[in-house]
Scaffold this motif. Structure first.
Motif, PDB file in Angstrom:
ATOM      1  N   ASP A  46      22.456  35.818  55.891  1.00  0.00           N
ATOM      2  CA  ASP A  46      22.262  37.240  56.203  1.00  0.00           C
ATOM      3  C   ASP A  46      23.333  38.103  55.538  1.00  0.00           C
ATOM      4  O   ASP A  46      23.045  39.183  55.008  1.00  0.00           O
ATOM      5  N   ILE A  87      22.652  38.367  51.806  1.00  0.00           N
ATOM      6  CA  ILE A  87      21.546  39.288  51.532  1.00  0.00           C
ATOM      7  C   ILE A  87      22.012  40.735  51.651  1.00  0.00           C
ATOM      8  O   ILE A  87      21.698  41.573  50.785  1.00  0.00           O
ATOM      9  N   GLN A  88      22.748  41.042  52.707  1.00  0.00           N
ATOM     10  CA  GLN A  88      23.255  42.412  52.871  1.00  0.00           C
ATOM     11  C   GLN A  88      24.150  42.799  51.701  1.00  0.00           C
ATOM     12  O   GLN A  88      24.073  43.925  51.178  1.00  0.00           O
ATOM     13  N   ARG A  95      22.025  43.415  48.502  1.00  0.00           N
ATOM     14  CA  ARG A  95      21.378  44.732  48.516  1.00  0.00           C
ATOM     15  C   ARG A  95      22.372  45.829  48.134  1.00  0.00           C
ATOM     16  O   ARG A  95      22.095  46.691  47.295  1.00  0.00           O
ATOM     17  N   GLN A 101      12.970  37.939  48.124  1.00  0.00           N
ATOM     18  CA  GLN A 101      12.149  38.802  48.962  1.00  0.00           C
ATOM     19  C   GLN A 101      12.868  40.105  49.278  1.00  0.00           C
ATOM     20  O   GLN A 101      12.255  41.178  49.293  1.00  0.00           O
ATOM     21  N   SER A 102      14.174  40.028  49.524  1.00  0.00           N
ATOM     22  CA  SER A 102      14.930  41.205  49.954  1.00  0.00           C
ATOM     23  C   SER A 102      15.421  42.064  48.794  1.00  0.00           C
ATOM     24  O   SER A 102      15.496  43.291  48.917  1.00  0.00           O
TER      25      SER A 102
END
Length: 259
Positions: free
Chosen positions: A38, A41-42, A45, A82-83
């Motif tokens: 997580d 991913i953050q 981004r 995906q993200s």
């Protein structure tokens, strides 16, 4: 070359790869160093929004230690695609004094990544496997970025290219300025020790002069890798808020240089 790489070069600045984690640092070094999926991913981004074109990916095991686990790599990469679908993904095969060459080979074979960084001096620990490693990458379409720490590594790469061990199109290199040592102070002039040649090259640099080193490399036609794997602070020794802050500052510096 990816669409993002083409766009960054068309804009007049180099390709920016972010390395937000590394194999050795953890939350005790910086509270915003991402280790969980997580968190990665953050960070991905935020760094993409800040101007990064790609992500150099490290994963950790349940104890927080550097890992080359194929299943975890595949899960993390799927979540990232995906993200943050526009971000290129590069996996590391770094040994970090934990993994041998057969383990690195297995990782590459099972993950089948589009892009991987591979240290030629690490593969040279088992030279009898070198042809298999580079042949595997060629056969499955994995782009290889050779990690070079000094001119001796560059000479070995040239030797293996001439011998056909490293395949003809496996020409990308990342030139590492400095290593994991206390008080590391890489300088832009450290780059001058490397032969650069005509094939694509990138630079990463340890220490507070990271951005100065990367700007120097960009001025000579190189691409750049930035992030907490190599430096946690700005040139004054002040901690970056997070990886995205470092990326944003570097991108602004590079864009000013080409105006």
């Amino acid at each position: 070359m990816s669409d993002l790489q083409s766009e960054s070069q068309a804009a007049g600045r180099p390709y920016v790869l972010v390395a937000p984690t590394g194999a050795r640092r953890g939350p005790s070094d910086h509270s915003d160093l991402p280790v969980s999926t997580d968190q990665i991913i953050q960070t991905a981004r935020a760094c993409s929004m800040a101007g990064a074109n790609g992500l150099h990916l490290h994963i950790r095991d349940a104890e927080g230690q550097h890992s080359l686990d194929a299943g975890q790599y595949l899960e993390t990469m799927a979540a990232l695609r995906q993200s943050v679908p526009g971000l290129d993904l590069q996996i590391t095969t770094e040994a970090a004094e934990i993994f041998d060459v057969p383990a690195q080979f297995t990782c590459l074979e099972q993950v089948r990544p589009e892009w991987a960084s591979i240290s030629i001096r690490e593969i040279a620990r088992s030279p009898e496997l070198a042809d298999r490693v580079y042949g595997l990458c060629a056969g499955q379409g994995t782009r290889v970025q050779h990690i070079l720490y000094d001119a001796d590594d560059a000479a070995l790469l040239a030797q293996w290219q001439k011998a056909g061990i490293v395949r003809e199109d496996q020409v990308e290199r990342i030139l590492v300025l400095g290593r994991y040592t206390a008080g590391q102070k890489s300088t832009p002039q450290d780059l001058d020790r490397f032969p650069k040649g005509l094939s694509p090259w990138m630079v990463c640099a340890f220490g507070a002069q990271e951005h100065a080193c990367l700007a120097y490399a960009a001025g000579q036609g190189g691409d750049v890798r930035v992030g907490f794997e190599n430096s946690l602070t700005d040139e004054s020794g002040v901690l970056w808020k997070d990886n995205a802050a470092s990326v944003s500052a570097l991108v602004a510096k590079l864009e000013r240089a080409v105006k």
